[in-house]
Design a protein around this motif. Structure first.
Motif, PDB file in Angstrom:
ATOM      1  N   PHE A  68      -9.608 -55.167 -41.805  1.00  7.74           N
ATOM      2  CA  PHE A  68      -8.639 -54.511 -42.678  1.00  7.74           C
ATOM      3  C   PHE A  68      -9.296 -53.332 -43.374  1.00  7.74           C
ATOM      4  CE2 PHE A  68      -7.123 -58.859 -42.282  1.00  7.74           C
ATOM      5  CZ  PHE A  68      -5.792 -58.649 -41.956  1.00  7.74           C
ATOM      6  N   VAL A  69      -8.556 -52.251 -43.486  1.00  2.00           N
ATOM      7  CA  VAL A  69      -9.032 -51.092 -44.232  1.00  2.00           C
ATOM      8  C   VAL A  69      -8.643 -51.320 -45.688  1.00  2.00           C
ATOM      9  CG1 VAL A  69      -8.804 -48.617 -44.583  1.00  2.00           C
ATOM     10  CG2 VAL A  69      -8.833 -49.549 -42.265  1.00  2.00           C
ATOM     11  N   LEU A  70      -9.658 -51.456 -46.531  1.00  2.00           N
ATOM     12  CA  LEU A  70      -9.455 -51.744 -47.946  1.00  2.00           C
ATOM     13  C   LEU A  70      -9.988 -50.587 -48.780  1.00  2.00           C
ATOM     14  CD1 LEU A  70     -10.793 -55.418 -47.877  1.00  2.00           C
ATOM     15  CD2 LEU A  70      -8.402 -54.718 -47.845  1.00  2.00           C
ATOM     16  N   GLN A  71      -9.142 -50.064 -49.658  1.00  2.00           N
ATOM     17  CA  GLN A  71      -9.597 -49.079 -50.617  1.00  2.00           C
ATOM     18  C   GLN A  71     -10.459 -49.817 -51.642  1.00  2.00           C
ATOM     19  OE1 GLN A  71      -8.947 -45.943 -49.936  1.00  2.00           O
ATOM     20  NE2 GLN A  71      -7.687 -46.601 -48.209  1.00  2.00           N
ATOM     21  N   SER A  72     -11.153 -49.076 -52.500  1.00  2.00           N
ATOM     22  CA  SER A  72     -12.064 -49.723 -53.446  1.00  2.00           C
ATOM     23  C   SER A  72     -11.336 -50.721 -54.352  1.00  2.00           C
ATOM     24  CB  SER A  72     -12.812 -48.685 -54.277  1.00  2.00           C
ATOM     25  OG  SER A  72     -11.902 -47.891 -55.005  1.00  2.00           O
ATOM     26  N   GLU A  73     -10.124 -50.368 -54.818  1.00  2.00           N
ATOM     27  CA  GLU A  73      -9.387 -51.315 -55.663  1.00  2.00           C
ATOM     28  C   GLU A  73      -8.932 -52.539 -54.866  1.00  2.00           C
ATOM     29  OE1 GLU A  73      -6.423 -48.233 -54.221  1.00  2.00           O
ATOM     30  OE2 GLU A  73      -8.369 -48.135 -55.185  1.00  2.00           O
ATOM     31  N   ASP A  74      -8.643 -52.363 -53.561  1.00  2.13           N
ATOM     32  CA  ASP A  74      -8.286 -53.498 -52.702  1.00  2.13           C
ATOM     33  C   ASP A  74      -9.507 -54.385 -52.460  1.00  2.13           C
ATOM     34  OD1 ASP A  74      -5.692 -52.458 -52.433  1.00  2.13           O
ATOM     35  OD2 ASP A  74      -6.289 -51.257 -50.700  1.00  2.13           O
ATOM     36  N   GLN A  75     -10.663 -53.769 -52.329  1.00  2.00           N
ATOM     37  CA  GLN A  75     -11.901 -54.532 -52.129  1.00  2.00           C
ATOM     38  C   GLN A  75     -12.180 -55.409 -53.349  1.00  2.00           C
ATOM     39  OE1 GLN A  75     -13.751 -54.592 -49.248  1.00  2.00           O
ATOM     40  NE2 GLN A  75     -14.877 -56.241 -50.217  1.00  2.00           N
ATOM     41  N   ARG A  76     -12.017 -54.840 -54.547  1.00  2.00           N
ATOM     42  CA  ARG A  76     -12.205 -55.619 -55.780  1.00  2.00           C
ATOM     43  C   ARG A  76     -11.175 -56.745 -55.863  1.00  2.00           C
ATOM     44  NH1 ARG A  76     -13.153 -50.558 -57.686  1.00  2.00           N
ATOM     45  NH2 ARG A  76     -11.083 -50.332 -58.587  1.00  2.00           N
ATOM     46  N   ARG A  87     -10.810 -67.166 -60.305  1.00  2.00           N
ATOM     47  CA  ARG A  87      -9.522 -67.524 -59.724  1.00  2.00           C
ATOM     48  C   ARG A  87      -8.512 -67.781 -60.827  1.00  2.00           C
ATOM     49  NH1 ARG A  87     -11.191 -71.092 -56.562  1.00  2.00           N
ATOM     50  NH2 ARG A  87     -11.541 -69.631 -54.894  1.00  2.00           N
ATOM     51  N   GLN A  88      -7.358 -67.122 -60.669  1.00  2.00           N
ATOM     52  CA  GLN A  88      -6.275 -67.278 -61.629  1.00  2.00           C
ATOM     53  C   GLN A  88      -4.990 -67.525 -60.858  1.00  2.00           C
ATOM     54  OE1 GLN A  88      -6.067 -63.726 -63.937  1.00  2.00           O
ATOM     55  NE2 GLN A  88      -8.254 -63.637 -64.227  1.00  2.00           N
ATOM     56  N   ASN A  89      -4.108 -68.294 -61.428  1.00  2.00           N
ATOM     57  CA  ASN A  89      -2.837 -68.556 -60.765  1.00  2.00           C
ATOM     58  C   ASN A  89      -1.957 -67.322 -60.708  1.00  2.00           C
ATOM     59  OD1 ASN A  89      -3.487 -71.206 -60.309  1.00  2.00           O
ATOM     60  ND2 ASN A  89      -2.542 -71.929 -62.210  1.00  2.00           N
ATOM     61  N   ASP A  90      -2.095 -66.428 -61.703  1.00  2.00           N
ATOM     62  CA  ASP A  90      -1.222 -65.265 -61.754  1.00  2.00           C
ATOM     63  C   ASP A  90      -1.835 -64.040 -61.062  1.00  2.00           C
ATOM     64  OD1 ASP A  90      -3.217 -64.884 -63.608  1.00  2.00           O
ATOM     65  OD2 ASP A  90      -1.903 -64.103 -65.169  1.00  2.00           O
ATOM     66  N   LEU A  91      -2.941 -64.216 -60.346  1.00  2.00           N
ATOM     67  CA  LEU A  91      -3.587 -63.105 -59.657  1.00  2.00           C
ATOM     68  C   LEU A  91      -2.673 -62.581 -58.565  1.00  2.00           C
ATOM     69  CD1 LEU A  91      -6.290 -61.580 -59.630  1.00  2.00           C
ATOM     70  CD2 LEU A  91      -7.065 -63.152 -57.883  1.00  2.00           C
ATOM     71  N   ASP A  92      -2.472 -61.268 -58.527  1.00  2.00           N
ATOM     72  CA  ASP A  92      -1.643 -60.644 -57.503  1.00  2.00           C
ATOM     73  C   ASP A  92      -2.242 -60.968 -56.144  1.00  2.00           C
ATOM     74  OD1 ASP A  92       0.028 -59.084 -56.012  1.00  2.00           O
ATOM     75  OD2 ASP A  92      -0.785 -57.176 -56.694  1.00  2.00           O
ATOM     76  N   SER A  93      -1.486 -61.642 -55.302  1.00  2.00           N
ATOM     77  CA  SER A  93      -2.044 -62.110 -54.040  1.00  2.00           C
ATOM     78  C   SER A  93      -1.557 -61.325 -52.832  1.00  2.00           C
ATOM     79  CB  SER A  93      -1.739 -63.600 -53.859  1.00  2.00           C
ATOM     80  OG  SER A  93      -0.346 -63.792 -53.827  1.00  2.00           O
ATOM     81  N   SER A  94      -0.937 -60.169 -53.031  1.00  2.00           N
ATOM     82  CA  SER A  94      -0.458 -59.336 -51.929  1.00  2.00           C
ATOM     83  C   SER A  94      -0.883 -57.891 -52.137  1.00  2.00           C
ATOM     84  CB  SER A  94       1.065 -59.384 -51.823  1.00  2.00           C
ATOM     85  OG  SER A  94       1.507 -60.678 -51.526  1.00  2.00           O
ATOM     86  N   ARG A  95      -1.232 -57.254 -51.039  1.00  2.00           N
ATOM     87  CA  ARG A  95      -1.602 -55.831 -51.063  1.00  2.00           C
ATOM     88  C   ARG A  95      -1.191 -55.179 -49.753  1.00  2.00           C
ATOM     89  NH1 ARG A  95      -5.349 -53.746 -55.120  1.00  2.00           N
ATOM     90  NH2 ARG A  95      -4.796 -55.077 -56.844  1.00  2.00           N
TER      91      ARG A  95
END
Length: 167
Positions: A68-76, A87-95
């Protein structure tokens, strides 16, 4: 002997769990996979193999970041998602990211992760889908072209109206 039996039961339970994951992942029509807490691909369905055009042997046990090509914010985002201490339950899990294919194409996909907890396992696994966004992207491009054509037609109509007002 008792310890050996306990270990054997644990291994059997783990194998049964993986077989259940495999059946579940393979039954999904969208490209899907299961990875471990280190981001290594453990199970891959046929739809993922079809869209990427890579053989299973090339993908299995490889890191997600290779495909997958991940930008720096996607990598983080991915690092935070896989990091058990954050790990958090409310962590955004889609990109929205790009999926690399064997042919060199980059397919826009919506990469979505869900945590899969299997009983008392210490190591977590993640089930993920890579929803193909090519149709949506094509529709967006067509809609943009239609807006451009409407704007051009409106400009021409305004010029024609100005010419008529001069007469």
């Amino acid at each position: 002997l008792g310890l050996g039996l306990l270990v054997s039961q644990g291994i059997q339970t783990g194998q049964n769990t993986m077989v259940q994951y495999a059946h579940l992942v393979n039954s999904i029509a969208e490209p899907a996979f299961v990875c471990d807490e280190h981001g290594k691909l453990r199970l891959i369905n046929h739809a993922f193999l079809d869209i990427s055009a890579y053989p299973r042997e090339r993908l299995i046990n490889s890191k997600i970041e290779q495909w997958f090509v991940l930008q720096s914010e996607d990598q983080r985002w991915l690092e935070d998602l896989l990091d058990s201490s954050t790990r958090q339950n409310d962590l955004d899990s889609s990109r929205k990211v790009g999926l690399k294919t064997k042919t060199g194409d980059l397919i826009p996909v919506l990469l979505t992760f869900r945590t899969v907890e299997a009983g008392n396992q210490q190591s977590l696994v993640y089930a993920a889908t890579a929803h193909d966004l090519r149709v949506q992207k094509q529709q967006q491009d067509e809609l943009l072209q239609a807006y451009i054509q409407v704007a051009h037609a409106r400009t021409e109509l305004e010029h024609l109206n100005q010419d008529l007002e001069k007469i």
